[in-house]
Scaffold this motif. Sequence first.
Motif, PDB file in Angstrom:
ATOM      1  N   LYS A   1      10.471   3.992 -17.315  1.00  0.00           N
ATOM      2  CA  LYS A   1      11.298   5.033 -17.916  1.00  0.00           C
ATOM      3  C   LYS A   1      10.439   6.103 -18.570  1.00  0.00           C
ATOM      4  O   LYS A   1      10.724   7.308 -18.454  1.00  0.00           O
ATOM      5  N   GLN A   2       9.372   5.684 -19.231  1.00  0.00           N
ATOM      6  CA  GLN A   2       8.477   6.649 -19.877  1.00  0.00           C
ATOM      7  C   GLN A   2       7.843   7.577 -18.839  1.00  0.00           C
ATOM      8  O   GLN A   2       7.771   8.800 -19.034  1.00  0.00           O
ATOM      9  N   ARG A   3       7.402   7.000 -17.732  1.00  0.00           N
ATOM     10  CA  ARG A   3       6.794   7.797 -16.659  1.00  0.00           C
ATOM     11  C   ARG A   3       7.826   8.759 -16.045  1.00  0.00           C
ATOM     12  O   ARG A   3       7.538   9.927 -15.795  1.00  0.00           O
ATOM     13  N   ALA A   4       9.056   8.258 -15.826  1.00  0.00           N
ATOM     14  CA  ALA A   4      10.109   9.087 -15.240  1.00  0.00           C
ATOM     15  C   ALA A   4      10.464  10.252 -16.165  1.00  0.00           C
ATOM     16  O   ALA A   4      10.686  11.377 -15.699  1.00  0.00           O
ATOM     17  N   GLN A   5      10.501  10.009 -17.460  1.00  0.00           N
ATOM     18  CA  GLN A   5      10.801  11.082 -18.410  1.00  0.00           C
ATOM     19  C   GLN A   5       9.699  12.134 -18.423  1.00  0.00           C
ATOM     20  O   GLN A   5       9.973  13.339 -18.517  1.00  0.00           O
ATOM     21  N   GLU A   6       8.447  11.688 -18.301  1.00  0.00           N
ATOM     22  CA  GLU A   6       7.322  12.619 -18.233  1.00  0.00           C
ATOM     23  C   GLU A   6       7.450  13.518 -16.992  1.00  0.00           C
ATOM     24  O   GLU A   6       7.245  14.739 -17.058  1.00  0.00           O
TER      25      GLU A   6
ATOM     26  N   ALA B 188       7.587  -1.845  -7.297  1.00  0.00           N
ATOM     27  CA  ALA B 188       6.209  -2.255  -7.585  1.00  0.00           C
ATOM     28  C   ALA B 188       6.112  -3.290  -8.700  1.00  0.00           C
ATOM     29  O   ALA B 188       5.028  -3.802  -8.973  1.00  0.00           O
ATOM     30  N   GLY B 189       7.230  -3.603  -9.353  1.00  0.00           N
ATOM     31  CA  GLY B 189       7.224  -4.597 -10.422  1.00  0.00           C
ATOM     32  C   GLY B 189       6.850  -4.056 -11.785  1.00  0.00           C
ATOM     33  O   GLY B 189       6.512  -4.815 -12.693  1.00  0.00           O
ATOM     34  N   THR B 190       6.929  -2.747 -11.965  1.00  0.00           N
ATOM     35  CA  THR B 190       6.616  -2.128 -13.252  1.00  0.00           C
ATOM     36  C   THR B 190       7.709  -2.444 -14.273  1.00  0.00           C
ATOM     37  O   THR B 190       8.889  -2.473 -13.927  1.00  0.00           O
ATOM     38  N   ALA B 191       7.312  -2.689 -15.514  1.00  0.00           N
ATOM     39  CA  ALA B 191       8.284  -2.958 -16.575  1.00  0.00           C
ATOM     40  C   ALA B 191       9.194  -1.750 -16.764  1.00  0.00           C
ATOM     41  O   ALA B 191       8.762  -0.602 -16.620  1.00  0.00           O
TER      42      ALA B 191
ATOM     43  N   ILE C  27      14.439   8.244  -9.788  1.00  0.00           N
ATOM     44  CA  ILE C  27      12.997   8.419  -9.936  1.00  0.00           C
ATOM     45  C   ILE C  27      12.305   7.087 -10.194  1.00  0.00           C
ATOM     46  O   ILE C  27      11.193   6.846  -9.708  1.00  0.00           O
ATOM     47  N   MET C  28      12.953   6.194 -10.913  1.00  0.00           N
ATOM     48  CA  MET C  28      12.348   4.925 -11.314  1.00  0.00           C
ATOM     49  C   MET C  28      12.308   3.886 -10.195  1.00  0.00           C
ATOM     50  O   MET C  28      11.577   2.895 -10.303  1.00  0.00           O
ATOM     51  N   ILE C  29      13.048   4.080  -9.120  1.00  0.00           N
ATOM     52  CA  ILE C  29      13.163   3.049  -8.078  1.00  0.00           C
ATOM     53  C   ILE C  29      11.809   2.587  -7.526  1.00  0.00           C
ATOM     54  O   ILE C  29      11.564   1.377  -7.423  1.00  0.00           O
ATOM     55  N   PRO C  30      10.877   3.485  -7.167  1.00  0.00           N
ATOM     56  CA  PRO C  30       9.584   2.993  -6.657  1.00  0.00           C
ATOM     57  C   PRO C  30       8.841   2.112  -7.661  1.00  0.00           C
ATOM     58  O   PRO C  30       8.136   1.176  -7.268  1.00  0.00           O
TER      59      PRO C  30
ATOM     60  N   PHE D  80       0.841  -1.204   0.000  1.00  0.00           N
ATOM     61  CA  PHE D  80       0.000   0.000   0.000  1.00  0.00           C
ATOM     62  C   PHE D  80       0.870   1.244   0.000  1.00  0.00           C
ATOM     63  O   PHE D  80       0.627   2.197  -0.747  1.00  0.00           O
ATOM     64  N   ARG D  81       1.898   1.247   0.841  1.00  0.00           N
ATOM     65  CA  ARG D  81       2.800   2.394   0.951  1.00  0.00           C
ATOM     66  C   ARG D  81       3.488   2.676  -0.384  1.00  0.00           C
ATOM     67  O   ARG D  81       3.601   3.832  -0.807  1.00  0.00           O
ATOM     68  N   ASN D  82       3.946   1.633  -1.046  1.00  0.00           N
ATOM     69  CA  ASN D  82       4.652   1.793  -2.316  1.00  0.00           C
ATOM     70  C   ASN D  82       3.745   2.330  -3.420  1.00  0.00           C
ATOM     71  O   ASN D  82       4.168   3.163  -4.226  1.00  0.00           O
ATOM     72  N   ARG D  83       2.509   1.878  -3.443  1.00  0.00           N
ATOM     73  CA  ARG D  83       1.620   2.211  -4.557  1.00  0.00           C
ATOM     74  C   ARG D  83       0.745   3.442  -4.315  1.00  0.00           C
ATOM     75  O   ARG D  83       0.350   4.114  -5.258  1.00  0.00           O
ATOM     76  N   ARG D  84       0.442   3.733  -3.049  1.00  0.00           N
ATOM     77  CA  ARG D  84      -0.551   4.771  -2.773  1.00  0.00           C
ATOM     78  C   ARG D  84       0.001   6.007  -2.081  1.00  0.00           C
ATOM     79  O   ARG D  84      -0.687   7.024  -1.993  1.00  0.00           O
ATOM     80  N   LEU D  85       1.256   5.918  -1.571  1.00  0.00           N
ATOM     81  CA  LEU D  85       1.832   7.045  -0.841  1.00  0.00           C
ATOM     82  C   LEU D  85       3.164   7.458  -1.447  1.00  0.00           C
ATOM     83  O   LEU D  85       3.916   6.615  -1.944  1.00  0.00           O
ATOM     84  N   GLY D  86       3.447   8.758  -1.386  1.00  0.00           N
ATOM     85  CA  GLY D  86       4.748   9.272  -1.811  1.00  0.00           C
ATOM     86  C   GLY D  86       5.331  10.113  -0.692  1.00  0.00           C
ATOM     87  O   GLY D  86       4.587  10.745   0.074  1.00  0.00           O
ATOM     88  N   PHE D  87       6.669  10.115  -0.582  1.00  0.00           N
ATOM     89  CA  PHE D  87       7.324  10.799   0.526  1.00  0.00           C
ATOM     90  C   PHE D  87       8.382  11.774   0.008  1.00  0.00           C
ATOM     91  O   PHE D  87       9.145  11.446  -0.897  1.00  0.00           O
TER      92      PHE D  87
END
Length: 216
Positions: A115-120, A107-110, A100-103, A76-83
């Motif tokens: 990378k696409q999300r981090a670049q955005e 979470a097991g994201t490809a 930026i990509m570590i979380p 839950f912490r990994n997916r729903r909360l940011g610090f």
Amino acid sequence: MIDVNNITKSFGSLQVLKGIDLHIDKGEIVSIVGPSGAGKTTLLQIMGTLDRPDSGTVHIDSVDVTALSRKALSDFRNRRLGFVFQFHQLLPEFTAIENIMIPAFIAGTARSAAKQRAQELLQFMGLSDRGGHKPAELSGGEKQRVAVARALMNQPAVILADEPSGSLDTQNKQELHQLFFDLRDKYGQTFVIVTHDEQLATITDRTIHMRDGLLT
């Protein structure tokens, strides 16, 4: 979005929180202020599931996080909360985009999607040309923006920030404070910010005052 009900917390014989009740709406930017020792950071850590209360409940997005198992709580912490912390806590051996990509990796994201999300996020932060730089090559303001991007990586419902501008100069503080509002407008996150910065507290949607483990 967040409902805190009769939260108490003690460390040994010292009672730090003495029955806190608090409601925060979705999309609200709330600051928590008060003198050192008031219990601000302890309350933030309990809301962020980094610590458990002695009694009471915390509901986030209708989930009773105080009832979750350790594994479910971690997910839950990994997916729903940011610090976001006062000191960026970036890993020095990784580049900005890798930090930026570590979380997402947790979470097991490809990798391609991460990378696409981090670049955005880098583009939104105005750091498109800094993604390949390591923390030692970034200014203080840039490092804190990377830390904010990392917090946003998994599109969390809530961002919890502890003195996020405490280590920044005046200009970078103002830019970071404005960034929180820009992010709320774009991504719809709820922000809970512990701060001693009076300027930040005055511009948030609501300021919550704490003293001696109680809301005042």
